[in-house]
Scaffold this active site. Structure first.
Site, PDB file in Angstrom:
ATOM      1  N   SER A 230       0.836  -1.190   0.000  1.00 53.49           N
ATOM      2  CA  SER A 230       0.000   0.000   0.000  1.00 53.49           C
ATOM      3  C   SER A 230       0.878   1.250   0.000  1.00 53.49           C
ATOM      4  CB  SER A 230      -0.968  -0.064   1.196  1.00 53.49           C
ATOM      5  OG  SER A 230      -1.950   0.938   1.105  1.00 53.49           O
ATOM      6  N   ASP A 323      -9.266  -4.786  -5.586  1.00 50.37           N
ATOM      7  CA  ASP A 323      -8.764  -3.808  -4.618  1.00 50.37           C
ATOM      8  C   ASP A 323      -9.781  -2.679  -4.498  1.00 50.37           C
ATOM      9  OD1 ASP A 323      -7.381  -1.850  -3.181  1.00 50.37           O
ATOM     10  OD2 ASP A 323      -5.475  -2.266  -4.171  1.00 50.37           O
ATOM     11  N   HIS A 356      -6.999  -5.643  -1.515  1.00 51.80           N
ATOM     12  CA  HIS A 356      -5.857  -4.746  -1.300  1.00 51.80           C
ATOM     13  C   HIS A 356      -4.796  -5.367  -0.404  1.00 51.80           C
ATOM     14  CE1 HIS A 356      -3.935  -0.805  -1.132  1.00 51.80           C
ATOM     15  NE2 HIS A 356      -3.860  -0.900   0.194  1.00 51.80           N
TER      16      HIS A 356
END
Length: 415
Positions: A230, A323, A356
């Site tokens: 991330s 995601d 994600h």
């Protein structure tokens, strides 16, 4: 002979697969298998699978299909990757890697756990292999933990970065060290006196981590890599772009742009990618951020792009097509295309149905959870089975990538 449930191996690393078998049942007997664990906060995670024994009164999850419950079909590790918290929006994470997760496996009569308990066993899943050293680091500004594989080395070195949730996350680093990589888990947000929302981040701080790692006696200074998830993925790319001596980088669910917090680099500032909170969507109690960021082809985004092509490093990009935090597939495609146009070695894998939070394998899907710094329930996305398969594949790709580009460079340096 009574009913016996067996998990092999009963003691192993968290990223190791196990075989689950049940013996001593009646022919074609209907049973329920249950797995459960309590995390360090006392939260209960559990999963269920409905089965029918074979004609010999046995079950082997490597070949027996679940008829329902938390998942269906033949899934040898399904009871682990489908563990779900009783409390909504809880994410399973290991806070203290020095202790294992203890997982209880049980078999019940019939379909459901209201039937008679027939058998039980325990499995210990560790985050540190025998001989791995955990070394807290508070040197200069650094707030980190170094994990060193057993033996004199020298080992390839990795910097491990998590995302905007902050803290000092150690479980991925400890598992990588257990697989032969000297790994430095580095905190940079929301830890000790680090704020969750600093005015800016300084690249020099991350560079200090690289230089610290290079100085370690057991680390091969010419074989340094970085990986991040991330926001950590974007910081990993920035480190490669602006700091010398990093041979390989892995971006997991990143953007290739500087996101949310301005980044200071050698007297210059890389601004944060603009976002529009009006595009935030409510999905039940959670929020979907996937459309709030400026698009990668927006002219205004150009000044926020991380020029990873400046580096001769090797690159691996991993993302999920489901995601829901941001559109990582779209952003990664742009970054990969730019690297390819500049003649860089780059690999890209985008997993259908994955969300994600691509974690080490058998960590259960976290579809949505409380993001403490933001004070929101964030939607991360993902479908249970597809996400689990993606994590297994991605974990092997990460290790193979670093072995190829760091260990091979070590071998060449000795020739």
């Amino acid at each position: 002979m009574g009913v016996r449930i067996v998990v092999l191996p009963s003691i192993c690393l968290f990223d190791d697969p196990v075989q689950v078998k049940v013996e001593g049942l009646s022919a074609l007997q209907a049973v329920t298998l249950r797995a459960s664990l309590e995390d360090e906060t006392g939260e209960l995670f559990q999963s269920f699978a409905y089965h029918r024994a074979d004609s010999n009164g046995e079950l082997d999850l490597t070949e027996a299909a679940s008829l329902g419950g938390s998942y269906s079909g033949v899934e040898p590790m399904g009871l682990l990757w489908s563990l779900e918290a009783k409390t909504p929006f809880k994410r399973l994470a290991k806070r203290n890697v020095l202790t294992p997760f203890h997982i209880t496996f049980e078999v019940y009569e019939g379909h459901g756990v209201s039937g008679q308990l027939l058998g039980r066993c325990l499995c210990e899943r560790r985050f540190l292999a025998e001989g791995v050293k955990r070394v807290p680091v508070r040197e200069g500004r650094l707030k980190a933990t170094l994990f060193l594989p057993p033996g004199p080395g020298s080992f390839p070195g990795l910097i491990d970065l998590y995302g905007s949730g902050g803290g000092l996350v150690e479980y991925r680093a400890s598992l990588l060290a257990s697989r032969g990589f000297a790994t430095l888990a580095l905190a940079y947000l929301a830890f000790e006196d680090f704020p969750a929302f600093p005015e800016f981040l300084e690249l020099d701080y991350f560079g200090e981590a690289v230089e610290f790692l290079k100085k370690q006696q057991q680390v091969k200074a010419s074989a340094i890599g970085v990986l991040g998830l991330s926001k950590g993925a974007d910081m990993a790319l920035a480190l490669v772009a602006f700091w010398p001596g990093i041979k390989a980088a892995v971006s997991i669910s990143g953007t290739g742009f500087n996101s949310f917090i301005p980044l200071r680099v050698k007297g210059l500032t890389v601004p944060a990618l603009s976002y529009n909170l009006e595009k935030m969507k409510a999905v039940g109690e959670a929020v979907d951020f996937s459309e709030i960021l400026e698009g990668p082809r927006d002219p205004a985004a150009l000044k926020c792009r991380i020029p990873a092509e400046k580096s001769s490093s090797k690159f691996l990009f991993l993302s999920g097509q489901d995601d829901r935090n941001w559109q990582s597939e779209c952003y990664c495609q742009e970054a990969v295309q730019c690297l390819q146009q500049n003649g860089r070695h780059v690999e890209f894998y985008c997993y259908p149905g994955a969300g994600h939070l691509l974690e080490p394998p058998y960590m259960p899907l976290c579809y949505a959870s409380i993001h403490k710094p933001f004070g929101l329930i964030m939607l991360w996305g993902g479908k249970w089975r597809e996400h689990a398969k993606a994590q297994e594949d991605a974990w092997q790709r990460i290790q193979n990538f670093f072995r190829q580009h760091l260990q091979d460079s070590m071998i060449k340096s000795y020739l």
